[in-house]
Design a protein around this motif. Structure first.
Motif, PDB file in Angstrom:
ATOM      1  N   PHE A 118       0.826  -1.210   0.000  1.00  0.00           N
ATOM      2  CA  PHE A 118       0.000   0.000   0.000  1.00  0.00           C
ATOM      3  C   PHE A 118       0.859   1.259   0.000  1.00  0.00           C
ATOM      4  O   PHE A 118       0.621   2.187  -0.786  1.00  0.00           O
ATOM      5  CB  PHE A 118      -0.931  -0.009   1.218  1.00  0.00           C
ATOM      6  CG  PHE A 118      -1.878   1.165   1.270  1.00  0.00           C
ATOM      7  CD1 PHE A 118      -3.033   1.172   0.512  1.00  0.00           C
ATOM      8  CD2 PHE A 118      -1.586   2.267   2.067  1.00  0.00           C
ATOM      9  CE1 PHE A 118      -3.908   2.263   0.551  1.00  0.00           C
ATOM     10  CE2 PHE A 118      -2.444   3.355   2.114  1.00  0.00           C
ATOM     11  CZ  PHE A 118      -3.609   3.345   1.352  1.00  0.00           C
ATOM     12  N   CYS A 119       1.856   1.288   0.867  1.00  0.00           N
ATOM     13  CA  CYS A 119       2.716   2.474   0.975  1.00  0.00           C
ATOM     14  C   CYS A 119       3.462   2.750  -0.322  1.00  0.00           C
ATOM     15  O   CYS A 119       3.594   3.908  -0.743  1.00  0.00           O
ATOM     16  CB  CYS A 119       3.710   2.295   2.120  1.00  0.00           C
ATOM     17  SG  CYS A 119       2.967   2.357   3.755  1.00  0.00           S
ATOM     18  N   VAL A 121       1.042   4.241  -2.803  1.00  0.00           N
ATOM     19  CA  VAL A 121       0.746   5.627  -2.427  1.00  0.00           C
ATOM     20  C   VAL A 121       1.869   6.560  -2.869  1.00  0.00           C
ATOM     21  O   VAL A 121       1.618   7.621  -3.456  1.00  0.00           O
ATOM     22  CB  VAL A 121       0.538   5.717  -0.895  1.00  0.00           C
ATOM     23  CG1 VAL A 121       0.627   7.169  -0.423  1.00  0.00           C
ATOM     24  CG2 VAL A 121      -0.803   5.128  -0.510  1.00  0.00           C
ATOM     25  N   ILE A 167       1.764   9.718  -5.570  1.00  0.00           N
ATOM     26  CA  ILE A 167       2.124  11.077  -5.160  1.00  0.00           C
ATOM     27  C   ILE A 167       3.191  11.653  -6.095  1.00  0.00           C
ATOM     28  O   ILE A 167       3.112  12.820  -6.512  1.00  0.00           O
ATOM     29  CB  ILE A 167       2.623  11.082  -3.698  1.00  0.00           C
ATOM     30  CG1 ILE A 167       1.458  10.792  -2.744  1.00  0.00           C
ATOM     31  CG2 ILE A 167       3.270  12.421  -3.353  1.00  0.00           C
ATOM     32  CD1 ILE A 167       1.874  10.649  -1.300  1.00  0.00           C
ATOM     33  N   VAL A 171      -4.346   8.703  -4.906  1.00  0.00           N
ATOM     34  CA  VAL A 171      -3.314   8.164  -4.014  1.00  0.00           C
ATOM     35  C   VAL A 171      -3.804   6.886  -3.333  1.00  0.00           C
ATOM     36  O   VAL A 171      -3.098   5.867  -3.307  1.00  0.00           O
ATOM     37  CB  VAL A 171      -2.908   9.223  -2.962  1.00  0.00           C
ATOM     38  CG1 VAL A 171      -2.111   8.577  -1.837  1.00  0.00           C
ATOM     39  CG2 VAL A 171      -2.079  10.320  -3.616  1.00  0.00           C
ATOM     40  N   ILE A 172      -5.013   6.930  -2.770  1.00  0.00           N
ATOM     41  CA  ILE A 172      -5.565   5.748  -2.090  1.00  0.00           C
ATOM     42  C   ILE A 172      -5.825   4.630  -3.085  1.00  0.00           C
ATOM     43  O   ILE A 172      -5.537   3.458  -2.811  1.00  0.00           O
ATOM     44  CB  ILE A 172      -6.861   6.122  -1.340  1.00  0.00           C
ATOM     45  CG1 ILE A 172      -6.557   7.116  -0.210  1.00  0.00           C
ATOM     46  CG2 ILE A 172      -7.533   4.865  -0.769  1.00  0.00           C
ATOM     47  CD1 ILE A 172      -7.782   7.625   0.513  1.00  0.00           C
ATOM     48  N   SER A 216      -4.252   4.032  -5.852  1.00  0.00           N
ATOM     49  CA  SER A 216      -2.967   3.456  -6.235  1.00  0.00           C
ATOM     50  C   SER A 216      -2.482   2.465  -5.181  1.00  0.00           C
ATOM     51  O   SER A 216      -1.952   1.401  -5.509  1.00  0.00           O
ATOM     52  CB  SER A 216      -1.925   4.565  -6.431  1.00  0.00           C
ATOM     53  OG  SER A 216      -0.663   4.023  -6.744  1.00  0.00           O
ATOM     54  N   GLY A 217      -2.654   2.809  -3.909  1.00  0.00           N
ATOM     55  CA  GLY A 217      -2.257   1.894  -2.840  1.00  0.00           C
ATOM     56  C   GLY A 217      -3.040   0.597  -2.886  1.00  0.00           C
ATOM     57  O   GLY A 217      -2.473  -0.498  -2.739  1.00  0.00           O
TER      58      GLY A 217
END
Length: 318
Positions: free
Chosen positions: A90-91, A94, A98, A116-117, A119-120
């Protein structure tokens, strides 16, 4: 230049595969099959972007994936907890989003946070979906080669540099020489993570540029996605632990009944047919919402039919 990159990548990957296997025998994990070799794919992409691609965003993206995949390599050796792996996936997704949003000069708003969420979450889904296909020899190789061919011949240049596809194919072919033999060397969780992050990078980039051509990534990934969703539903129905090892996947079932890499046939066959479908539906009419809807519906229906027929053939074989 393309031929030079292909030959060079293949030969270097072949040599590195041999060295990796040798070093693995000297490591504390020598009683296990060498795994995690796929991690080395991202240095190839990073080095190419560093010296031959002027897009600074790609350099940063590949460097981030490299750092995260090195951490993820520990899962191939130490078997990290599922929660840690999900958090890592997830990170990374994100951070990739970004970076792309900043390079595209997007302001911090609801759309920014949503991408962003998303993509995670995409990174989690693809990391685990691709990872399921590292279970048997040449399975992940087949998937990666189809992905490379899709990048070279089907995706637009404003989404991805074609040489990335050549690098992926050359790298996988060098590795596959050793992966043909059972329990010899595996692509590994970290290698699958690299492919998943790369695909996520393409998806987010296409979303930001509103490039509909990315829908052709269904060619390599539709059958694996259908397989993963079916197995998840089956495991919920059977009340099994979702994070435990299982052998419900189509290629596992085929392997139990047949030999000689027969489990590769459905993936190759399905990709070829979806390619034909794209030529019949999309190429004459161009990429638009109408052609995409028809392409997606027909491709999904055919993949489900392929999946069902494959299961029926397995069940009827004595």
């Amino acid at each position: 230049m393309s031929l030079t990159i292909f030959i060079g990548t293949s030969l270097i990957s072949f040599l590195l595969s041999y060295i990796y296997k040798y070093l693995w025998k000297l490591s504390p994990f020598k009683d296990k099959t060498a795994t995690g070799y796929g991690l080395l794919l991202i240095p190839f992409l990073y080095i190419y972007s560093l010296y031959f691609n002027e897009l600074n965003g790609d350099k940063i993206i590949f460097f981030v994936i490299l750092v995260f995949s090195i951490i993820y390599w520990l899962d191939d050796t130490l078997h990290l907890s599922s929660i840690f792996r999900f958090l890592l996936q997830f990170c990374c997704g994100v951070i990739l989003a970004i970076i792309l949003l900043i390079f595209n000069q997007y302001e911090l708003n609801f759309y920014f946070v949503f991408i962003v969420i998303l993509s995670g979450l995409i990174n989690i889904f693809f990391s685990n979906s691709v990872n399921f296909y590292d279970g048997l020899d040449l399975n992940i190789s087949t998937l990666a080669i189809i992905l490379g061919l899709t990048i070279i011949f089907k995706l637009d240049l404003d989404i991805v540099e074609k040489h990335y596809g050549i690098i992926i194919i050359g790298f996988v072919l060098g590795f596959s020489v050793f992966n043909i033999k059972p329990n010899n060397i595996f692509f590994g969780d970290s290698g699958c993570f690299v492919i998943a992050c790369f695909v996520n990078f393409l998806l987010i980039k296409s979303i930001l540029t509103l490039n509909l051509n990315i829908i052709l990534l269904l060619i390599p990934f539709l059958l694996p996605i259908v397989d993963v969703l079916y197995v998840l539903a089956l495991r919920v129905y059977k009340n099994e632990k979702l994070l435990s090892r299982n052998y419900h996947h189509l290629y596992h079932q085929i392997q139990l009944k047949y030999k000689n890499k027969v489990y590769l046939i459905p993936q190759i066959f399905n990709a070829l047919v979806i390619l034909v479908i794209s030529k019949i539906i999309i190429e004459p009419n161009g990429i638009n919402m109408h052609s995409i809807k028809i392409f997606v519906i027909v491709s999904i229906l055919f993949t489900i039919i392929t999946y069902i027929i494959s299961k029926k053939i397995i069940e009827t074989k004595t």
